[in-house]
Design a protein around this motif. Sequence first.
Motif, PDB file in Angstrom:
ATOM      1  N   LEU A  92      12.597  -7.745  -2.115  1.00  0.00           N
ATOM      2  CA  LEU A  92      11.502  -8.330  -2.579  1.00  0.00           C
ATOM      3  C   LEU A  92      10.163  -7.780  -1.993  1.00  0.00           C
ATOM      4  O   LEU A  92      10.149  -7.153  -0.895  1.00  0.00           O
ATOM      5  CB  LEU A  92      11.239  -9.914  -2.084  1.00  0.00           C
ATOM      6  N   VAL A  93       9.156  -8.017  -2.797  1.00  0.00           N
ATOM      7  CA  VAL A  93       7.793  -7.446  -2.453  1.00  0.00           C
ATOM      8  C   VAL A  93       6.752  -8.500  -2.243  1.00  0.00           C
ATOM      9  O   VAL A  93       6.681  -9.349  -3.292  1.00  0.00           O
ATOM     10  CB  VAL A  93       7.430  -6.135  -3.156  1.00  0.00           C
ATOM     11  N   GLY A 153       0.695  -0.984   0.101  1.00  0.00           N
ATOM     12  CA  GLY A 153       0.008   0.159   0.081  1.00  0.00           C
ATOM     13  C   GLY A 153       0.777   1.382   0.095  1.00  0.00           C
ATOM     14  O   GLY A 153       2.036   1.385  -0.444  1.00  0.00           O
ATOM     15  N   VAL A 154       0.267   2.319   0.341  1.00  0.00           N
ATOM     16  CA  VAL A 154       0.923   3.597   0.392  1.00  0.00           C
ATOM     17  C   VAL A 154       2.212   3.628   1.371  1.00  0.00           C
ATOM     18  O   VAL A 154       3.399   3.898   0.854  1.00  0.00           O
ATOM     19  CB  VAL A 154       0.115   4.883   1.096  1.00  0.00           C
ATOM     20  N   MET A 155       2.318   2.978   2.572  1.00  0.00           N
ATOM     21  CA  MET A 155       3.381   2.830   3.657  1.00  0.00           C
ATOM     22  C   MET A 155       4.470   1.935   3.031  1.00  0.00           C
ATOM     23  O   MET A 155       5.586   2.193   3.046  1.00  0.00           O
ATOM     24  CB  MET A 155       2.995   2.637   4.983  1.00  0.00           C
ATOM     25  N   GLY A 156       3.917   0.856   2.487  1.00  0.00           N
ATOM     26  CA  GLY A 156       4.819  -0.150   2.102  1.00  0.00           C
ATOM     27  C   GLY A 156       5.651   0.422   0.633  1.00  0.00           C
ATOM     28  O   GLY A 156       6.741   0.201   0.680  1.00  0.00           O
ATOM     29  N   GLU A 157       4.884   1.207  -0.121  1.00  0.00           N
ATOM     30  CA  GLU A 157       5.695   1.639  -1.486  1.00  0.00           C
ATOM     31  C   GLU A 157       6.466   2.687  -0.925  1.00  0.00           C
ATOM     32  O   GLU A 157       7.905   2.965  -1.565  1.00  0.00           O
ATOM     33  CB  GLU A 157       4.635   2.216  -2.384  1.00  0.00           C
ATOM     34  N   VAL A 216       4.014  -4.323   6.411  1.00  0.00           N
ATOM     35  CA  VAL A 216       3.097  -3.070   6.311  1.00  0.00           C
ATOM     36  C   VAL A 216       1.578  -3.456   6.001  1.00  0.00           C
ATOM     37  O   VAL A 216       1.247  -3.086   4.809  1.00  0.00           O
ATOM     38  CB  VAL A 216       3.933  -2.329   5.270  1.00  0.00           C
ATOM     39  N   VAL A 217       0.758  -3.863   6.835  1.00  0.00           N
ATOM     40  CA  VAL A 217      -0.249  -4.039   6.751  1.00  0.00           C
ATOM     41  C   VAL A 217      -1.360  -3.432   7.426  1.00  0.00           C
ATOM     42  O   VAL A 217      -0.757  -2.906   8.698  1.00  0.00           O
ATOM     43  CB  VAL A 217      -0.589  -5.624   6.487  1.00  0.00           C
ATOM     44  N   LYS A 218      -2.516  -3.233   7.434  1.00  0.00           N
ATOM     45  CA  LYS A 218      -3.511  -3.030   8.573  1.00  0.00           C
ATOM     46  C   LYS A 218      -3.475  -3.867   9.604  1.00  0.00           C
ATOM     47  O   LYS A 218      -3.446  -5.044   9.502  1.00  0.00           O
ATOM     48  CB  LYS A 218      -4.769  -2.851   7.763  1.00  0.00           C
ATOM     49  N   PRO A 219      -3.687  -3.372  10.816  1.00  0.00           N
ATOM     50  CA  PRO A 219      -3.730  -3.884  11.987  1.00  0.00           C
ATOM     51  C   PRO A 219      -4.744  -5.375  11.875  1.00  0.00           C
ATOM     52  O   PRO A 219      -4.287  -6.364  12.356  1.00  0.00           O
ATOM     53  CB  PRO A 219      -4.179  -3.090  13.180  1.00  0.00           C
ATOM     54  N   GLN A 220      -5.957  -4.902  11.218  1.00  0.00           N
ATOM     55  CA  GLN A 220      -6.956  -6.247  11.179  1.00  0.00           C
ATOM     56  C   GLN A 220      -6.585  -7.219  10.140  1.00  0.00           C
ATOM     57  O   GLN A 220      -7.209  -8.164  10.248  1.00  0.00           O
ATOM     58  CB  GLN A 220      -8.377  -5.545  10.820  1.00  0.00           C
ATOM     59  N   ASP A 221      -5.415  -6.920   9.376  1.00  0.00           N
ATOM     60  CA  ASP A 221      -5.024  -7.953   8.540  1.00  0.00           C
ATOM     61  C   ASP A 221      -3.662  -8.669   8.962  1.00  0.00           C
ATOM     62  O   ASP A 221      -3.535  -9.681   8.406  1.00  0.00           O
ATOM     63  CB  ASP A 221      -4.697  -7.418   6.954  1.00  0.00           C
ATOM     64  N   MET A 222      -3.287  -8.451  10.100  1.00  0.00           N
ATOM     65  CA  MET A 222      -2.014  -8.969  10.687  1.00  0.00           C
ATOM     66  C   MET A 222      -2.261 -10.465  11.069  1.00  0.00           C
ATOM     67  O   MET A 222      -1.099 -11.264  10.687  1.00  0.00           O
ATOM     68  CB  MET A 222      -1.450  -8.268  11.679  1.00  0.00           C
ATOM     69  N   ASP A 223      -3.312 -10.805  11.669  1.00  0.00           N
ATOM     70  CA  ASP A 223      -3.428 -12.098  12.136  1.00  0.00           C
ATOM     71  C   ASP A 223      -3.296 -13.004  10.913  1.00  0.00           C
ATOM     72  O   ASP A 223      -2.666 -14.105  10.909  1.00  0.00           O
ATOM     73  CB  ASP A 223      -4.855 -12.214  12.970  1.00  0.00           C
ATOM     74  N   LEU A 241       6.360   9.885   3.513  1.00  0.00           N
ATOM     75  CA  LEU A 241       6.332  10.022   2.051  1.00  0.00           C
ATOM     76  C   LEU A 241       7.037  11.191   1.466  1.00  0.00           C
ATOM     77  O   LEU A 241       7.450  10.798   0.224  1.00  0.00           O
ATOM     78  CB  LEU A 241       4.805  10.174   1.970  1.00  0.00           C
ATOM     79  N   VAL A 242       7.665  11.944   2.190  1.00  0.00           N
ATOM     80  CA  VAL A 242       8.601  12.896   1.700  1.00  0.00           C
ATOM     81  C   VAL A 242       9.956  13.011   2.297  1.00  0.00           C
ATOM     82  O   VAL A 242      10.680  13.967   2.535  1.00  0.00           O
ATOM     83  CB  VAL A 242       8.007  14.412   1.688  1.00  0.00           C
TER      84      VAL A 242
END
Length: 267
Positions: free
Chosen positions: A31-32, A10-14, A67-74, A122-123
């Motif tokens: 790697l991504v 996502g944005v933070m990962g990129e 670098v995922v949302k908290p709800q996606d971590m599990d 981001l900057v």
Amino acid sequence: MTQTSILGAGVMGETLLSGLVRAGRRVDDLLVGEKRPDRARELEERYGVAVVSNRDAARKAETLALVVKPQDMDALLTEIAPDLRPGQLVVSLAAGITTAYIESRVPDGVAVVRVMPNTPALVDEGMAAISPGKHCDEAHLAEAESLMASCGKVLRVPEKQMDAVTAISGSGPAYIFFVVESMIEAGVHLGLPRATATELVIQTVVGSGMMLRETGTHPAVLREQVTSPAGTTAAALRELESHKVRAAFLAAMEAARDRSRELAEGA
């Protein structure tokens, strides 16, 4: 073996990926992990980086940035846990997810570092705080610092302070944007064209931030230097004090800290 995998594009990962590339990391050492084919092609074309499955990214790397949302971590940890091994480093950028939570879902001996980043990354002006888990050594912490230093500053803090960090620097950009928005609206109310008010406010905020960083002078001293006795600034500051702006900021940050605690407990 590939040095670093970024799971979550996502944005933070990129942002982390582009920061590492600009900082001199070899693309063939990165790697991504990304499941969306269109997003994978976009990243491959933009950075020349290999995009693979999450499990391949976990298996082939020494360091994993989650670098995922908290709800996606599990779900992510469940997916990659079979491919993790002792000695690997997992760096989590998910808000409210504790090192203990991750350690309980990965093989024993996997090192975990928790990170609270913020959007100015981001900057390349991010402020990241990092906290070690129980299997971390100095080399692991140094690697996590190196990752986050590619897009800003890094500070080590005890994990018990992470909720306060979230309230200050994690959510902090929103407070600044709120103040900027309010000042621009005030400028329009005072009769300035919106474009003029916007340029005046943004440069004032940028310049003030640079003064704080470059001079190292306490903000109270800098404020006093602008405040002439019985002058315009003094009149404005008197209004801010009468509206209890300091107390409002404290209450806001306490609310953010408490919500961070709730999210961590919910996880």
